[in-house]
Design a protein around this motif. Structure first.
Motif, short mmCIF file in Angstrom:
data_model
loop_
_atom_site.label_atom_id
_atom_site.label_comp_id
_atom_site.label_asym_id
_atom_site.label_seq_id
_atom_site.Cartn_x
_atom_site.Cartn_y
_atom_site.Cartn_z
N LEU A 1 70.42 6.71 62.25
CA LEU A 1 71.68 7.45 62.44
C LEU A 1 71.39 8.89 62.85
O LEU A 1 72.06 9.45 63.71
CB LEU A 1 72.50 7.44 61.13
N LEU B 1 65.28 -6.79 56.91
CA LEU B 1 66.35 -5.98 57.48
C LEU B 1 66.95 -5.03 56.46
O LEU B 1 67.55 -4.02 56.82
CB LEU B 1 67.43 -6.89 58.07
N ALA C 1 64.25 -4.03 63.90
CA ALA C 1 65.26 -5.08 63.71
C ALA C 1 65.56 -5.75 65.04
O ALA C 1 65.72 -5.07 66.06
CB ALA C 1 66.55 -4.46 63.14
N PRO C 2 65.68 -7.08 65.02
CA PRO C 2 66.01 -7.79 66.26
C PRO C 2 67.36 -7.34 66.83
O PRO C 2 67.55 -7.34 68.05
CB PRO C 2 66.09 -9.26 65.81
N GLY C 3 68.29 -6.99 65.96
CA GLY C 3 69.64 -6.61 66.40
C GLY C 3 69.66 -5.39 67.30
O GLY C 3 70.66 -5.14 67.98
N LEU C 4 68.58 -4.59 67.31
CA LEU C 4 68.54 -3.43 68.22
C LEU C 4 68.43 -3.87 69.67
O LEU C 4 68.84 -3.14 70.57
CB LEU C 4 67.35 -2.52 67.89
N ARG C 5 67.85 -5.05 69.91
CA ARG C 5 67.63 -5.54 71.27
C ARG C 5 66.93 -4.49 72.14
O ARG C 5 67.42 -4.15 73.22
CB ARG C 5 68.91 -6.03 71.95
N PRO D 1 73.11 -5.60 71.83
CA PRO D 1 72.74 -4.92 70.60
C PRO D 1 73.84 -4.96 69.52
O PRO D 1 75.02 -4.71 69.79
CB PRO D 1 72.50 -3.48 71.06
N ALA D 2 73.43 -5.26 68.30
CA ALA D 2 74.37 -5.49 67.20
C ALA D 2 75.15 -4.23 66.83
O ALA D 2 76.37 -4.27 66.67
CB ALA D 2 73.60 -6.00 65.98
N ILE D 3 74.44 -3.11 66.69
CA ILE D 3 75.11 -1.90 66.20
C ILE D 3 76.16 -1.44 67.22
O ILE D 3 77.27 -1.06 66.86
CB ILE D 3 74.08 -0.79 65.90
N ASP D 4 75.82 -1.51 68.50
CA ASP D 4 76.78 -1.12 69.54
C ASP D 4 78.03 -1.99 69.50
O ASP D 4 79.16 -1.51 69.61
CB ASP D 4 76.15 -1.26 70.93
N ARG E 1 68.11 3.02 58.17
CA ARG E 1 69.44 3.34 58.69
C ARG E 1 69.67 4.84 58.82
O ARG E 1 70.24 5.33 59.78
CB ARG E 1 70.52 2.76 57.76
N LEU F 1 71.83 -7.18 61.26
CA LEU F 1 70.90 -6.50 62.17
C LEU F 1 69.82 -7.46 62.67
O LEU F 1 68.88 -7.05 63.33
CB LEU F 1 70.25 -5.31 61.46
N ILE G 1 79.64 4.47 64.73
CA ILE G 1 78.23 4.11 64.48
C ILE G 1 77.88 4.35 63.01
O ILE G 1 77.26 3.52 62.35
CB ILE G 1 77.28 4.94 65.38
N LEU H 1 76.58 1.71 60.23
CA LEU H 1 75.30 1.84 59.51
C LEU H 1 75.52 1.98 58.01
O LEU H 1 74.63 1.69 57.22
CB LEU H 1 74.51 3.03 60.06
N ASP I 1 71.18 4.00 72.87
CA ASP I 1 70.13 3.31 72.10
C ASP I 1 68.74 3.73 72.58
O ASP I 1 67.83 3.97 71.78
CB ASP I 1 70.24 1.79 72.27
#
Lengths: 469, 469
Positions: free
Chosen positions: A126, A117, A313-317, B343-346, A122, B141, B129, B133, A346
């Motif tokens: 972004l 990760l 990354a898993p966190g993006l789902r 989702p993590a970032i959101d 990033r 993430l 966001i 990041l 996303d």
């Protein structure tokens, strides 16, 4: 802070928030609400008259009346026929506002299925988000189509056909919130169609088994050997579908050979069954080009499932399905009921990211990194744990290491965790109890740290084996 | 473009991608795969020898061998014992790579439940966001906790207690991908606990009814009058839970009065039932302060559900539940099975957005905008459609307009859509068939356009009424 005591009623200890925190009647409301919730004002208590309270707090009577009215409307206060205001209902106090932490960290992290990760791009991500927020028309931020946004379905169709050998049309692509959801959607559609039995590899990812069971499907285990799913065993079972990790079996890492791929497709055609292809980490293959998806062999019989979890990354789902023609609408309906579609920004950002070639760039950068880690892991295993027989090292982000028979796998995992080493036991993935083993992910561990990590893991294994012998 | 014909075998019309598109063996693979899929190469066809094909294409033989090997591994080609390479399986052609569009647009958009997306605070969202990041540690993430990230659960707990009168602890907040998913998670937990019957308001949002039914719950309709849910009717039904839009009933817009709020809580306590409070648009209230959530009256009996869809944008797919103590873990387990977390970032960006006060700022800016639109809509209705009786105008983003008895509601909606006017019929939300009506959202329509829009809608209604009389 204002304190008040009235002879006729109850003592109030109202703490109003400072002036900056909104209109004074709101602050009075909040203070009264807090007093009721904390139990300081109990149900049935009579409040001072608005005139008296205003006088004591140095507020205008109108402010107090307004606050009382609000709390009456909300059900905290009741106005009695005689005019007295009393507390209607109480509630217990709530604690300090700090949430429990959510992720578990290990000093040495061998947990499988996790990419590095720290290498998540990033800046490029972004850039794609910014692009979306700059150019996307407003209406695209509204309610969504359950299939996903067309930009991403098209971009994925191109990418997958090129990189994974699928034969897809964007209309047959459905965006999910990661692989797990995609699999759940497939399970629900199967159940909606009256299908009840699905074959899975034994061993296979325990999470996937749980997802299918949660949808009401019966799981039929099919053994895995050194060549992956023993396809001929499918013939003798009465299942409607099969979930398979053909390009890199989880957790053994076996690669399904050509004749089994064809036999699998042949089974699906004759049985009119569905193949669900979990293509979870095949972008990473180190000794030759990645094996193309089975979906390309028969798009009418295969649901291809992938995700961004291993490549980014898993966190993006972010996940996706490529489905036989017509099934996408059914999946989209189920997806709409489930969550009304995945987040718009996303999805659009990922489409932009793919179109710019950022995923290709990221994969090109990461393949040699992971390859070196794999090599270091195999070398360290040969050095410190020569009796282990690592398998499945040709691709992906993990190897499976069998432990000497009789080793207490659970004790190894537990002892390792206590020593700050995260990893996964193999037997949690076995439906029919199998031999002890460890699934060692190398996605998250620096090349230079691997030898020492394996040395420490070996010490743990020796400790457990010593104590149980 | 290379064309080849070999006497011994079949004509190949291989189109290799240009040099920039990757290694030549990959391009040859792709060309062969395309030929097989398109049906130009049919199963059983014998391919030229690698030597012959290399010669004809002007490639080295090694390149052709490599491409053949790859396609054998993928199951497209088979190597016969004698050495000939044949096509193993075919697939139909796929069309051009353009996805169907996903959102429906109207010239005049009265569809309810939609905020003004042109006012979405893009700059502030991007800032959050970017902040995430820039500062978030990598491990955040990775895989997620089903409850949601602690930062957002804490920020929402503060916001909701302050702005919506809840009494929450961050540990009791669960993040969902929008309200619909949150409701589905609640439904699944109810079913897991053996609960089967849930009361809903009649009329109420059809989508919510569908979500509950999809989880296997039986829906028990409870009538709604001018004061919202007729709570006393709950007493005579045998339900385990009730879904209620107490602060602004959907679609009638009724506000549940204090005595009914208390009676509802009382029912839940005596029945040991659950109240599911759908607080979907109450941040917008125009003639007085918003009514606080029922959850604040009894956090042990109420699951509070909200989302960013009305206050920001549905496309964010961010929702939240505030649950009775202990239920959060159960919901998180179900959420993890459903999609492994939002989702993590959101989530982290939304936490940052809340902490910066951006949501408060946005709401302060939008309230007067929507209030003026509501006023314009009521004025236009009085002018053009005086027989309509608009209700529920004190809050939210829509009003309900009853149509004269006998009006064909479906025909009005359909005719309006053909005329470029999007809106929603009331009766789709009715479980027991109700009178005809229209739900008119004013979130998406400019103040200056409202009068003309209502005039055109009135013409549609007159047209339909004229043709059916």
């Amino acid at each position: 802070m204002a304190r008040s005591r009235t002879s006729s009623t109850i003592p109030l200890h109202l703490v109003l928030a400072p002036d900056g925190a909104g209109p004074v009647h709101r602050r009075l409301e909040q203070a009264l609400r807090d007093a009721i919730r904390s139990g300081r004002l109990t149900p049935g208590s009579v409040l001072p008259s608005s005139r008296a309270l205003a006088g004591e707090l140095g507020l205008s009577r109108g402010v107090v009346v307004e606050a009382f009215e609000q709390l009456v409307a909300e059900g905290y206060l009741v106005t009695r026929p005689g005019g007295a205001t009393t507390v209607a209902a109480g509630s217990t106090a709530t604690g300090a506002r700090v949430a429990r932490p959510d992720v578990r960290l290990f000093e040495i992290d061998f947990r499988p299925g996790r990419p590095d990760l720290a290498e998540f791009p990033r800046r490029a991500w972004l850039r794609s988000i910014r692009e979306v927020l700059e150019v996307t028309p407003s209406e695209r931020l509204g309610y969504l189509d359950g299939r996903g946004v067309p930009e991403l379905r098209s971009a994925l169709s191109s990418y997958l056909d090129r990189a994974r050998g699928t034969a897809s049309h964007p209309d047959d692509v459905v965006i999910s919130s990661g692989f797990a959801q995609g699999l759940g959607l497939v399970g629900r559609v199967l159940v909606d169609r009256g299908r009840r039995r699905i074959a899975v590899e034994d061993p296979s990812l325990d999470d996937s088994q749980a997802v299918l069971r949660a949808e009401g499907l019966t799981i039929v285990p099919i053994p895995v050997d050194a060549d992956g799913l023993v396809v001929e065993r499918l013939q003798t079972t009465d299942v409607d579908a099969v979930l398979v990790t053909s390009a890199h079996q989880y957790p053994t890492g076996a690669v399904l050979p050509p004749e089994r791929r064809l036999a699998l497709v042949d089974w699906a055609r004759r049985r009119e069954g569905l193949i669900v292809e979990d293509d979870y980490d095949t972008e990473f293959r180190y000794d030759r080009a990645p094996i193309g998806a089975i979906q390309g062999l028969d798009p009418d019989r295969v649901i291809y499932a992938g995700s961004a979890s291993k490549v980014l990354a898993p966190g993006l789902r972010l996940g996706w399905l490529v489905t036989p023609s017509g099934l996408a609408d059914e999946l989209a309906r189920v997806k709409t009921v489930a969550d009304q579609g995945s987040p718009a920004i996303d999805q659009l950002a990922f489409a932009d990211f793919l179109e710019r070639g950022e995923l290709d760039r990221h994969l090109r950068r990461m393949r040699p990194v992971y390859r070196r880690r794999r090599d270091a892991l195999l070398a360290a295993l040969a050095r410190h744990l020569p009796e282990a027989r690592p398998t499945g090292a040709s691709a992906g982000l993990h190897v499976l290491v069998w432990l000497p028979p009789g080793t207490d796998e659970a004790a190894v995992v537990e002892t390792a965790e206590r020593a700050g080493i995260g990893l996964s036991g193999a037997s949690r993935h076995a439906i029919t109890p199998g031999p002890p083993g460890l699934v060692l992910g190398y996605g998250q561990i620096r090349e230079s740290a691997i030898d020492d990590a394996v040395r420490r893991l070996t010490a743990v294994i020796d400790e457990v084996r010593g104590s149980t012998r």
